[in-house]
Design an enzyme around this catalytic site. Sequence first.
Site, PDB file in Angstrom:
ATOM      1  CG  ASP A 211      -1.805   1.185   1.361  1.00 38.44           C
ATOM      2  OD1 ASP A 211      -2.727   1.297   0.546  1.00 38.44           O
ATOM      3  OD2 ASP A 211      -1.574   2.032   2.266  1.00 38.44           O
ATOM      4  CD  GLU A 237      -2.037   2.728  -3.707  1.00 35.70           C
ATOM      5  OE1 GLU A 237      -3.066   3.385  -3.966  1.00 35.70           O
ATOM      6  OE2 GLU A 237      -1.393   2.890  -2.655  1.00 35.70           O
TER       7      GLU A 237
HETATM    8  C1  ARE Z   1      -8.775   8.916   6.269  1.00 38.92           C
HETATM    9  C2  ARE Z   1      -9.595  10.179   6.014  1.00 38.92           C
HETATM   10  C3  ARE Z   1      -8.659  11.376   5.928  1.00 38.92           C
HETATM   11  C4  ARE Z   1      -7.817  11.483   7.197  1.00 38.92           C
HETATM   12  C5  ARE Z   1      -7.057  10.183   7.379  1.00 38.92           C
HETATM   13  C6  ARE Z   1      -6.231  10.159   8.648  1.00 38.92           C
HETATM   14  O1  ARE Z   1     -10.335  10.036   4.796  1.00 38.92           O
HETATM   15  O2  ARE Z   1      -9.469  12.553   5.800  1.00 38.92           O
HETATM   16  O3  ARE Z   1      -6.900  12.541   7.072  1.00 38.92           O
HETATM   17  O4  ARE Z   1      -7.988   9.087   7.424  1.00 38.92           O
HETATM   18  O5  ARE Z   1      -7.039  10.352   9.766  1.00 38.92           O
HETATM   19  C7  ARE Z   1      -7.640   5.175   2.704  1.00 38.92           C
HETATM   20  C8  ARE Z   1      -8.692   6.224   2.369  1.00 38.92           C
HETATM   21  C9  ARE Z   1      -8.373   7.557   3.023  1.00 38.92           C
HETATM   22  C10 ARE Z   1      -8.177   7.368   4.529  1.00 38.92           C
HETATM   23  C11 ARE Z   1      -7.000   6.412   4.686  1.00 38.92           C
HETATM   24  C12 ARE Z   1      -6.646   6.140   6.144  1.00 38.92           C
HETATM   25  O6  ARE Z   1      -8.741   6.379   0.956  1.00 38.92           O
HETATM   26  O7  ARE Z   1      -9.471   8.437   2.792  1.00 38.92           O
HETATM   27  O8  ARE Z   1      -7.924   8.626   5.140  1.00 38.92           O
HETATM   28  O9  ARE Z   1      -7.361   5.136   4.092  1.00 38.92           O
HETATM   29  O10 ARE Z   1      -7.724   5.646   6.839  1.00 38.92           O
HETATM   30  C13 ARE Z   1      -2.699   8.836  -2.871  1.00 38.92           C
HETATM   31  C14 ARE Z   1      -1.668   7.780  -2.519  1.00 38.92           C
HETATM   32  C15 ARE Z   1      -2.220   6.378  -2.563  1.00 38.92           C
HETATM   33  C16 ARE Z   1      -3.518   6.241  -1.745  1.00 38.92           C
HETATM   34  C17 ARE Z   1      -4.485   7.276  -2.291  1.00 38.92           C
HETATM   35  C18 ARE Z   1      -5.816   7.246  -1.521  1.00 38.92           C
HETATM   36  O11 ARE Z   1      -0.549   7.901  -3.393  1.00 38.92           O
HETATM   37  O12 ARE Z   1      -1.259   5.504  -2.015  1.00 38.92           O
HETATM   38  O13 ARE Z   1      -3.907   8.607  -2.163  1.00 38.92           O
HETATM   39  N1  ARE Z   1      -4.083   4.881  -1.794  1.00 38.92           N
HETATM   40  C19 ARE Z   1      -3.845   3.895  -0.716  1.00 38.92           C
HETATM   41  C20 ARE Z   1      -5.063   3.017  -0.443  1.00 38.92           C
HETATM   42  C21 ARE Z   1      -6.141   3.856   0.190  1.00 38.92           C
HETATM   43  C22 ARE Z   1      -5.684   4.295   1.568  1.00 38.92           C
HETATM   44  C23 ARE Z   1      -4.255   4.639   1.612  1.00 38.92           C
HETATM   45  C24 ARE Z   1      -3.404   4.477   0.545  1.00 38.92           C
HETATM   46  C25 ARE Z   1      -3.682   4.981   2.909  1.00 38.92           C
HETATM   47  O14 ARE Z   1      -5.464   2.364  -1.599  1.00 38.92           O
HETATM   48  O15 ARE Z   1      -7.374   3.165   0.261  1.00 38.92           O
HETATM   49  O16 ARE Z   1      -6.447   5.456   1.988  1.00 38.92           O
HETATM   50  O17 ARE Z   1      -3.307   3.731   3.511  1.00 38.92           O
HETATM   51  C26 ARE Z   1      -2.983  11.677  -7.342  1.00 38.92           C
HETATM   52  C27 ARE Z   1      -1.638  11.116  -6.907  1.00 38.92           C
HETATM   53  C28 ARE Z   1      -1.818   9.836  -6.116  1.00 38.92           C
HETATM   54  C29 ARE Z   1      -2.783  10.050  -4.955  1.00 38.92           C
HETATM   55  C30 ARE Z   1      -4.120  10.558  -5.517  1.00 38.92           C
HETATM   56  C31 ARE Z   1      -5.144  10.816  -4.413  1.00 38.92           C
HETATM   57  O18 ARE Z   1      -3.554  10.830  -8.313  1.00 38.92           O
HETATM   58  O19 ARE Z   1      -0.845  10.858  -8.053  1.00 38.92           O
HETATM   59  O20 ARE Z   1      -0.579   9.409  -5.616  1.00 38.92           O
HETATM   60  O21 ARE Z   1      -2.986   8.820  -4.252  1.00 38.92           O
HETATM   61  O22 ARE Z   1      -3.899  11.768  -6.242  1.00 38.92           O
HETATM   62  O23 ARE Z   1      -4.689  11.807  -3.555  1.00 38.92           O
END
Ligand code: ARE
Length: 475
Positions: A211, A237
């Site tokens: 992740d 990812e």
């Molecule tokens: C939650 C709340 C937030 C709060 C946080 C901490 O929503 O408001 O600040 O908790 O309290 C998932 C959810 C998030 C959640 C998080 C933790 O989607 O909403 O936050 O869990 O509970 C980037 C990253 C990429 C990431 C995406 C979502 O690069 O790695 O953002 N994806 C993975 C998972 C997610 C997960 C996380 C990571 C965290 O698949 O499900 O989040 O473990 C452009 C950029 C990308 C970027 C994208 C979105 O495209 O190129 O890199 O992705 O924008 O910002």
Amino acid sequence: MRRLLIVLLSLSLAGLSGPVAQAAPSGDRDVIVQLFEWNWNSVARECGQVLGPKGYGAVQVSPPQEHVVLPGSGYPWWQDYQPVSYKLDNTRRGTRGQFVAMVNSCHAAGVKVYADAVINHMTGGSSGGTGSAGSAYSHYDYPGTYQTQDFHHCGRNGNDDIVNYNDRYEVQNCELVDLADLATESDYVRGRIAAYLNDLLSIGVDGFRIDAAKHIPATDIAAITSRLSRPAYVYQEVIYGAGEPITPDEYVGNGDVLEFRYGKDLAKIFNTERLAYLRTFAEPLPSDHAVVFTDNHDTQRGTGVLTFRDNGRYAMANAFMLAWTYGTPKVMSSYEYSSNDEGPPSTSTGQTVDTTCFTNRWRCEHEWRVIANMVGFHNAVRGTAVTEWWDNGNDAIAFGRGDKGYLILNDESTALTGRSYHTDLPAGTYCDVFHGDYTPGHCSGSTYTVDSSGWFRADVAATDGLALHADAKVS
Ligand code: ARE
């Protein structure tokens, strides 16, 4: 010593990039299904009842470690992406014992288990609390696991959050949506993460989705996977962002990479262009390092991809993905939600209930006849090239995979009638696995007969398809 050398040689021939990180899943069955948010008991049952029999090679399960519990936010699904410790004792999906039993059931059914490994960060928020297995924590303090010196404190943007994705330092040293960012350059942190992954390997887990890999330097991931106790399949990812300095190809040395451009480009072709353009469909990552998918749990909550809501067209896009030569396919399996945060069907205290496909919000796309049966097609045609391409210049296409399979997709608004198709399939009668299930010698739907010159005649309805393959030959 000689045996060791042979083992090392065969490991390197198997495509291992480091001593233990493995690119491309091994074995004849490589299709991954993401059973998003399913509890351990349900995954265990599904492996034996559906995944094994249908030919899925592996299941990607949601993060198995202790996570935050947020009743005030309605137990959102994303609790799971905020680790509190690496204990497997008690998550919304079950106990460590149930996790172990699941791995054993899946293996008995010939299905590998890949765990979603959240190793970039711990929790967000400043208040702290108690995790799902009873561990107390606060933002930079996880007693027995990590303390403040084990985290980055990037000193940017006032709150240490990532703002500018065009700045490599910030993306890899600041906090992704406020999540306490682990200092993965530190020996202690690397060792602690490796110990967690090795615990999973000791249970029998076969691989890891890393992740937020983009937020960890590729060299740090390599340093962590070099400490794994045995080879494991690794896919990372790394979301491609136009113009961003950190690119997916930096990570191929560690294993495979999730190719996020694929789902968007596929949706664009299905929604606004012509299926005829699929003739050369590929993405920049090398095919043998790309994991491809129509949608995942993040992208289905955004725009620009096809999801279960697209019904027949979604099935067709998955059929194409499973029939085509590019990448290792990952099939999504979802639940319905009325807000992006809504968790899976759960008890009033936030424990995920057993999955009941097609009821109680569970959509189970991986069980849709077309998608499930195209996994068998994918397995049957492994190693063959695309042959006998045909298209109508618009939204109807057909192609073969060597002498093992043949697919027709019609995304026109009218039926495709009165045509004969030429295939390299040997003469015989085949089950159309789009509309029927094959059991040895029998098809529950229509069959088509390929003559001795390779021709068969078929009519295909609008937004529909037809698929024949060597492992579904009736006679
Ligand atoms: C939650 C709340 C937030 C709060 C946080 C901490 O929503 O408001 O600040 O908790 O309290 C998932 C959810 C998030 C959640 C998080 C933790 O989607 O909403 O936050 O869990 O509970 C980037 C990253 C990429 C990431 C995406 C979502 O690069 O790695 O953002 N994806 C993975 C998972 C997610 C997960 C996380 C990571 C965290 O698949 O499900 O989040 O473990 C452009 C950029 C990308 C970027 C994208 C979105 O495209 O190129 O890199 O992705 O924008 O910002």
